[in-house]
Design a protein around this motif. Structure first.
Motif, PDB file in Angstrom:
ATOM      1  N   VAL A   1      -4.223   9.234  -7.868  1.00 16.44           N
ATOM      2  CA  VAL A   1      -4.071   8.162  -7.251  1.00 16.44           C
ATOM      3  C   VAL A   1      -5.722   7.281  -6.588  1.00 16.44           C
ATOM      4  CG1 VAL A   1      -2.700   7.117  -5.356  1.00 16.44           C
ATOM      5  CG2 VAL A   1      -2.086   9.153  -7.344  1.00 16.44           C
ATOM      6  N   ALA A   2      -5.854   8.312  -5.561  1.00 17.96           N
ATOM      7  CA  ALA A   2      -7.306   7.377  -5.047  1.00 17.96           C
ATOM      8  C   ALA A   2      -7.928   6.962  -6.445  1.00 17.96           C
ATOM      9  CB  ALA A   2      -8.164   8.593  -4.697  1.00 17.96           C
ATOM     10  N   LYS A   3      -8.531   7.485  -7.412  1.00 14.32           N
ATOM     11  CA  LYS A   3      -8.913   6.869  -9.209  1.00 14.32           C
ATOM     12  C   LYS A   3      -8.613   5.173  -8.856  1.00 14.32           C
ATOM     13  CE  LYS A   3     -11.241   8.092 -12.825  1.00 14.32           C
ATOM     14  NZ  LYS A   3     -11.219   8.372 -13.808  1.00 14.32           N
ATOM     15  N   ILE A   4      -7.300   5.175  -8.908  1.00 16.97           N
ATOM     16  CA  ILE A   4      -6.250   4.258  -9.533  1.00 16.97           C
ATOM     17  C   ILE A   4      -6.758   3.554  -8.449  1.00 16.97           C
ATOM     18  CG2 ILE A   4      -3.989   3.840 -10.405  1.00 16.97           C
ATOM     19  CD1 ILE A   4      -3.623   6.269 -11.022  1.00 16.97           C
ATOM     20  N   LEU A   5      -6.655   3.509  -7.185  1.00 18.44           N
ATOM     21  CA  LEU A   5      -6.242   2.772  -6.026  1.00 18.44           C
ATOM     22  C   LEU A   5      -7.814   2.169  -5.982  1.00 18.44           C
ATOM     23  CD1 LEU A   5      -3.081   4.224  -3.926  1.00 18.44           C
ATOM     24  CD2 LEU A   5      -3.317   2.444  -5.618  1.00 18.44           C
ATOM     25  N   GLY A   6      -8.984   3.227  -5.882  1.00 15.94           N
ATOM     26  CA  GLY A   6      -9.774   2.843  -5.684  1.00 15.94           C
ATOM     27  C   GLY A   6     -10.322   2.753  -3.658  1.00 15.94           C
ATOM     28  N   VAL A   7      -9.396   4.153  -3.198  1.00 15.95           N
ATOM     29  CA  VAL A   7      -9.886   4.499  -2.469  1.00 15.95           C
ATOM     30  C   VAL A   7     -10.316   5.849  -1.843  1.00 15.95           C
ATOM     31  CG1 VAL A   7      -8.319   2.640  -1.653  1.00 15.95           C
ATOM     32  CG2 VAL A   7      -7.313   4.841  -1.920  1.00 15.95           C
TER      33      VAL A   7
ATOM     34  N   ASP B   1       1.123  -1.706  -0.439  1.00 16.88           N
ATOM     35  CA  ASP B   1      -0.162  -0.071   0.188  1.00 16.88           C
ATOM     36  C   ASP B   1       0.752   1.415   0.570  1.00 16.88           C
ATOM     37  OD1 ASP B   1      -2.703  -1.344  -0.287  1.00 16.88           O
ATOM     38  OD2 ASP B   1      -2.873  -1.438   1.943  1.00 16.88           O
ATOM     39  N   HIS B   2       2.062   1.435   0.417  1.00 18.80           N
ATOM     40  CA  HIS B   2       2.177   2.513   1.137  1.00 18.80           C
ATOM     41  C   HIS B   2       3.631   2.762  -0.080  1.00 18.80           C
ATOM     42  CE1 HIS B   2       2.783   2.470   6.305  1.00 18.80           C
ATOM     43  NE2 HIS B   2       2.088   2.804   4.991  1.00 18.80           N
ATOM     44  N   ARG B   3       4.354   1.551  -1.054  1.00 23.46           N
ATOM     45  CA  ARG B   3       4.962   1.870  -2.189  1.00 23.46           C
ATOM     46  C   ARG B   3       4.097   1.958  -3.090  1.00 23.46           C
ATOM     47  NH1 ARG B   3       6.000  -3.272  -2.703  1.00 23.46           N
ATOM     48  NH2 ARG B   3       4.709  -4.013  -4.519  1.00 23.46           N
ATOM     49  N   GLU B   4       2.644   1.722  -3.196  1.00 22.66           N
ATOM     50  CA  GLU B   4       2.277   1.573  -4.504  1.00 22.66           C
ATOM     51  C   GLU B   4       2.025   3.429  -3.972  1.00 22.66           C
ATOM     52  OE1 GLU B   4      -0.555  -2.229  -5.387  1.00 22.66           O
ATOM     53  OE2 GLU B   4      -1.317  -0.278  -4.330  1.00 22.66           O
ATOM     54  N   VAL B   5       1.804   3.901  -3.183  1.00 17.78           N
ATOM     55  CA  VAL B   5       1.049   5.576  -3.179  1.00 17.78           C
ATOM     56  C   VAL B   5       2.841   6.248  -3.611  1.00 17.78           C
ATOM     57  CG1 VAL B   5       0.701   7.456  -1.674  1.00 17.78           C
ATOM     58  CG2 VAL B   5      -0.739   5.398  -0.907  1.00 17.78           C
TER      59      VAL B   5
ATOM     60  N   ALA C   1      -9.417  10.393  -1.493  1.00 21.29           N
ATOM     61  CA  ALA C   1      -8.137  10.532  -1.942  1.00 21.29           C
ATOM     62  C   ALA C   1      -7.602  10.952   0.157  1.00 21.29           C
ATOM     63  CB  ALA C   1      -8.964  11.998  -2.331  1.00 21.29           C
ATOM     64  N   GLY C   2      -8.352  11.371   1.174  1.00 21.95           N
ATOM     65  CA  GLY C   2      -8.036  10.927   1.877  1.00 21.95           C
ATOM     66  C   GLY C   2      -7.045   9.756   2.724  1.00 21.95           C
ATOM     67  N   THR C   3      -7.344   8.872   2.269  1.00 22.35           N
ATOM     68  CA  THR C   3      -6.773   7.361   2.446  1.00 22.35           C
ATOM     69  C   THR C   3      -5.212   7.470   2.076  1.00 22.35           C
ATOM     70  OG1 THR C   3      -8.835   6.267   2.897  1.00 22.35           O
ATOM     71  CG2 THR C   3      -6.681   4.925   2.081  1.00 22.35           C
ATOM     72  N   VAL C   4      -4.880   8.249   0.702  1.00 20.38           N
ATOM     73  CA  VAL C   4      -4.005   7.977  -0.233  1.00 20.38           C
ATOM     74  C   VAL C   4      -2.794   9.510   0.351  1.00 20.38           C
ATOM     75  CG1 VAL C   4      -2.791   9.672  -2.192  1.00 20.38           C
ATOM     76  CG2 VAL C   4      -4.808   7.866  -2.529  1.00 20.38           C
ATOM     77  N   ARG C   5      -3.550  10.508   1.191  1.00 20.77           N
ATOM     78  CA  ARG C   5      -1.987  11.237   1.357  1.00 20.77           C
ATOM     79  C   ARG C   5      -2.000  10.522   3.000  1.00 20.77           C
ATOM     80  NH1 ARG C   5      -6.339  15.254  -0.037  1.00 20.77           N
ATOM     81  NH2 ARG C   5      -8.096  14.495   1.530  1.00 20.77           N
ATOM     82  N   SER C   6      -3.314   9.918   3.585  1.00 24.64           N
ATOM     83  CA  SER C   6      -2.615   9.318   4.698  1.00 24.64           C
ATOM     84  C   SER C   6      -1.558   8.458   4.699  1.00 24.64           C
ATOM     85  CB  SER C   6      -3.897   9.147   5.920  1.00 24.64           C
ATOM     86  OG  SER C   6      -4.144   7.499   4.457  1.00 24.64           O
ATOM     87  N   ARG C   7      -2.098   7.328   3.779  1.00 30.17           N
ATOM     88  CA  ARG C   7      -0.784   6.280   3.694  1.00 30.17           C
ATOM     89  C   ARG C   7       0.797   7.052   2.764  1.00 30.17           C
ATOM     90  NH1 ARG C   7      -4.162   2.273  -0.441  1.00 30.17           N
ATOM     91  NH2 ARG C   7      -5.617   1.272   1.303  1.00 30.17           N
ATOM     92  N   LEU C   8       0.357   7.821   2.089  1.00 31.33           N
ATOM     93  CA  LEU C   8       1.960   8.803   1.248  1.00 31.33           C
ATOM     94  C   LEU C   8       2.079   9.753   2.908  1.00 31.33           C
ATOM     95  CD1 LEU C   8       3.374  10.179  -0.404  1.00 31.33           C
ATOM     96  CD2 LEU C   8       1.623  12.262  -0.986  1.00 31.33           C
ATOM     97  N   ALA C   9       1.940   9.684   3.968  1.00 29.56           N
ATOM     98  CA  ALA C   9       2.186  10.160   4.538  1.00 29.56           C
ATOM     99  C   ALA C   9       2.842   9.065   6.058  1.00 29.56           C
ATOM    100  CB  ALA C   9       1.062  11.309   6.269  1.00 29.56           C
ATOM    101  N   ARG C  10       2.304   8.720   5.782  1.00 23.77           N
ATOM    102  CA  ARG C  10       2.944   6.887   6.795  1.00 23.77           C
ATOM    103  C   ARG C  10       4.032   6.426   5.964  1.00 23.77           C
ATOM    104  NH1 ARG C  10      -2.684   5.790   7.995  1.00 23.77           N
ATOM    105  NH2 ARG C  10      -2.861   4.181   6.614  1.00 23.77           N
ATOM    106  N   ALA C  11       4.145   6.295   4.687  1.00 21.85           N
ATOM    107  CA  ALA C  11       4.703   6.149   4.225  1.00 21.85           C
ATOM    108  C   ALA C  11       6.208   6.725   4.050  1.00 21.85           C
ATOM    109  CB  ALA C  11       4.689   5.470   2.185  1.00 21.85           C
ATOM    110  N   ARG C  12       5.927   8.089   3.652  1.00 20.60           N
ATOM    111  CA  ARG C  12       7.572   9.322   4.330  1.00 20.60           C
ATOM    112  C   ARG C  12       7.942   8.640   5.654  1.00 20.60           C
ATOM    113  NH1 ARG C  12       4.449  14.337   1.647  1.00 20.60           N
ATOM    114  NH2 ARG C  12       4.675  14.129  -0.841  1.00 20.60           N
TER     115      ARG C  12
END
Length: 168
Positions: free
Chosen positions: A136-142, A118-122, A144-155
């Motif tokens: 990205v949210a559209k691509i992953l099917g989640v 999940d983190h690598r994809e984001v 946009a807030g989920t994308v932002r939180s995953r991105l923050a955790r991935a970083r």
């Protein structure tokens, strides 16, 4: 709607980015190229069988990602390649231009490879492919807030990994 001919052009224009994305998902250049080939076959079949197809970057990335999920589900094991990224970056150039305490490009790619899927994809879609959070949210099917939180955790995970590697 995009007509078939222009759909093929969009796909052709996106091939370098889709190839980079597929290689990073697969954690291997060879497996990534195989993944992209299978995804392109799916995309072209779709374009050829539908007279009017809506094709864009988000759809293409989604097909690559869904193909990857199918590959994993089929039980094809993906082994981590410690040298992934070496083809993308010349070690000598990376070492010569980086400060002594900064991680090399290879270290960064290894750290990205070590992230959860999940983190690598984001990270790949937002930071490497430079897509916006909504796309990205559209691509992953989640959401946009989920994308932002995953991105923050991935970083954060990347920073921790690179910081620990710097200590050794």
């Amino acid at each position: 709607m995009v007509r078939t001919g222009s759909g093929r052009k969009i796909l052709l224009d996106l091939l370098p980015s889709l190839r980079r994305f597929a290689r990073r998902l697969a954690r291997s250049d060879d497996r990534g190229d195989d993944l992209l080939q299978e995804a392109c076959e799916r995309m072209l079949r779709h374009v050829d069988t539908n007279l009017s197809v809506s094709i864009g970057p988000a759809w293409c990335y989604t097909v690559v990602r869904n193909t990857w999920i199918d590959v994993l589900r089929r039980g094809q094991r993906v082994q981590r390649n410690a040298e992934t990224g070496a083809a993308l970056f010349d070690r000598a150039d990376a070492a010569a231009t980086a400060p002594h305490d900064a991680p090399s490009a290879i270290d960064i790619w290894r750290a990205i490879d070590g992230l959860t899927d999940d983190h690598r994809e984001v990270i790949l879609l937002c930071a490497i492919e430079d897509l916006d959070h909504d796309e990205v949210a559209k691509i992953l099917g989640v959401a946009a807030g989920t994308v932002r939180s995953r991105l923050a955790r991935a970083r954060l995970a990347l920073a921790r990994t690179l910081q620990m590697e710097g200590r050794t």
